[in-house]
Design an enzyme around this catalytic site. Structure first.
Site, PDB file in Angstrom:
ATOM      1  N   HIS A  90       0.886  -1.162   0.000  1.00 19.89           N
ATOM      2  CA  HIS A  90       0.000   0.000   0.000  1.00 19.89           C
ATOM      3  C   HIS A  90       0.927   1.215   0.000  1.00 19.89           C
ATOM      4  CE1 HIS A  90      -2.358  -2.993   2.335  1.00 19.89           C
ATOM      5  NE2 HIS A  90      -3.436  -2.408   1.879  1.00 19.89           N
ATOM      6  N   ASP A 133       2.271   2.006   3.444  1.00 19.05           N
ATOM      7  CA  ASP A 133       3.204   1.064   4.099  1.00 19.05           C
ATOM      8  C   ASP A 133       4.624   1.453   3.782  1.00 19.05           C
ATOM      9  OD1 ASP A 133       0.884  -0.552   4.230  1.00 19.05           O
ATOM     10  OD2 ASP A 133       1.526  -1.699   2.465  1.00 19.05           O
TER      11      ASP A 133
HETATM   12  C1  XUL Z   1      -7.292  -6.561   4.590  1.00 17.72           C
HETATM   13  C2  XUL Z   1      -6.579  -6.968   3.379  1.00 17.72           C
HETATM   14  C3  XUL Z   1      -5.783  -5.909   2.692  1.00 17.72           C
HETATM   15  C4  XUL Z   1      -5.765  -6.010   1.217  1.00 17.72           C
HETATM   16  C5  XUL Z   1      -5.065  -4.869   0.534  1.00 17.72           C
HETATM   17  O1  XUL Z   1      -8.009  -7.562   5.211  1.00 17.72           O
HETATM   18  O2  XUL Z   1      -6.601  -8.111   2.989  1.00 17.72           O
HETATM   19  O3  XUL Z   1      -4.503  -5.953   3.201  1.00 17.72           O
HETATM   20  O4  XUL Z   1      -5.154  -7.186   0.796  1.00 17.72           O
HETATM   21  O5  XUL Z   1      -5.553  -3.643   0.893  1.00 17.72           O
END
Ligand code: XUL
Ligand code: CO
Length: 439
Positions: free
Chosen positions: A103, A106
């Site tokens: 993300h 992150d």
């Molecule tokens: C949350 C989840 C996230 C997604 C990406 O449960 O799985 O980490 O994979 O936003």
């Protein structure tokens, strides 16, 4: 590698075969070994999740983080983020994992303004790009965190606040640019808070339409910047919201078709999310696969006694066999992959635990792949399934499947016969026993 090693004392993890006693080696994942004529690394396309592996603290609602991460010494958030890039790539390199996922928030810290956040993100993207060039590692997919910051309290694309929608759009624009710049093979939408806690205060139609408009903007922008990576929608029925609009594969696929997004977006399916939706992972994969929407997976597992998204590393061979059987059946994942959206337990706080966790997950998937391929080569299960549906190869079955029958013609047929042919046993126990012969 800039500076001292973060994982000093741990060398490259190598394949040593099932008889090794070295737990910092692979027993089953032999990257170059061929399965169905393709190297394991290309079947599995493993990825490390930056958020769990580099940013997971071990905090839970009852207490703060426990993780011991000796490299976390910088107090300046941007410097810390830049240092982490080297640690992440040392980890990927030693693990022999080719891909990673992130993300925006992150990898780079949120700034005081959007412009400052973008600046931080650019600086970290420079470092990620250099690290990718140095190591040959690649980005499986990028995404934007549209759920942690308090501005997203009511959601992002589905917020009742139009300026929050606009801010989220700007964040996705930037995350797509960076993903594109880093050669990312995909981009994920997971609706962190795209749902509701209370229907009385919610205009569901408007929210769902806004979510569709948001995704269309992303599709349009991908064309504009020449991003040809695959878009994914990741289902999850709840947590953090009581109800999320990306509930499960069937719901997501219906949404994509209803709003004209079906040509642009496939599914990224996560095991623990399937469980929360009351499905098995195999169900979610089969549903997406049969509809042509199987894109990528987030590999993890829940705990039978903890009813929440515990994001544990998958070690259950039965589970990975089911997953790999469906994946092989539908022609593989590429350009998607197997992303470990999984975190070490709060009690597993040492850096070496990150290796044990990923090695176990990779080995479990390698075994699942080998077992699924053996099942397919043998064909016993396919044969049993075919036998179960044998009546559809009869003249009547063929005519119905070809669309040549109607209620009237079928009534004529059954009035003449008086009763349908006797059923045959479903033989569930036999099927399950046959599966066990491969394990
Ligand atoms: C949350 C989840 C996230 C997604 C990406 O449960 O799985 O980490 O994979 O936003
Ligand atoms: Co996920």
């Amino acid at each position: 590698m800039a500076g001292a090693e973060a994982f000093a004392g741990i060398g490259k993890i190598r394949y040593e075969g099932p008889s090794t006693k070295n737990m910092l080696a692979f027993q089953h994942y032999d990257a170059d070994a061929l399965v169905e004529g393709k190297p394991m690394r290309d079947h599995l396309r493993f990825a490390v999740s930056y958020w769990h592996t580099m940013r997971g603290t071990g905090g839970d609602p009852f207490g703060p983080g426990t993780m011991v991460r000796p490299w976390e010494t910088e107090s300046d958030p941007l410097k810390a983020a830049l240092k982490r890039v080297d640690v992440a790539f040392e980890f990927l390199d030693k693990l022999g994992c080719d891909l990673y996922c992130f993300h925006d928030r992150d990898v780079a810290p949120e700034g005081a303004t959007l412009a400052e956040s973008n600046k931080h993100f650019d600086a970290v993207a420079d470092a990620l790009e250099k690290a990718q060039q140095r190591t040959g590692k690649k980005l499986l997919w990028g995404t934007a965190n549209l759920f942690s910051h308090p501005r997203y309290v009511h959601g992002a694309a589905t917020s009742p606040n139009a300026e929050v929608f606009a801010y989220a759009a700007a964040q996705v624009k930037k995350a797509m640019e960076v993903t594109h710049r880093l050669g990312g093979a995909g981009y994920v939408f997971w609706g962190g808070r795209e749902g509701y806690q209370c229907l009385w205060n919610t205009d569901m139609k408007r929210e769902v339409e806004h979510l569709a408009a948001f995704m269309h903007m992303a599709v349009d922008y991908a064309k504009e910047i020449g991003f040809t990576g695959q878009f994914y929608f990741e289902p999850k029925p709840r947590e953090p919201m009581k109800h999320q609009y990306d509930f499960d594969s069937a719901t997501c696929i219906n949404f994509l078709r209803a709003y004209g997004l079906e040509k642009h977006v496939k599914m990224n399916i996560e095991t623990n999310h399937a469980t929360l939706a009351g499905h098995e992972m195999q169900h979610e994969l089969e549903y997406a696969g049969m509809q042509g929407f199987l894109g990528s997976i987030d590999a993890n597992t829940g705990d039978t006694l903890v009813g929440w998204d515990t994001d544990q590393f998958p070690t259950n061979i039965y589970l990975t066999t089911q997953i790999m059987y469906s994946i092989l059946k539908y022609g593989g994942l590429a350009p998607g992959g197997v992303n470990f959206d999984a975190k070490v337990r709060r009690e597993s706080f040492e850096p070496v635990d990150l290796f044990h966790a990923h090695i176990g997950g990779m080995d479990a998937f390698a075994r699942g792949l080998k077992i699924a391929a053996a099942m397919r080569a043998d064909g016993a299960i396919q044969k049993l399934v075919e036998e179960r549906y044998a009546s559809w190869s009869s003249p009547l079955g063929k005519r119905i499947e070809a669309g040549g029958e109607s209620l009237k013609s079928l009534e004529r047929e059954m009035l003449a016969k008086g009763e349908a042919a006797a059923n045959i046993s479903g033989r569930q126990e036999l099927f399950e026993n046959v599966i066990n012969t491969y394990l």
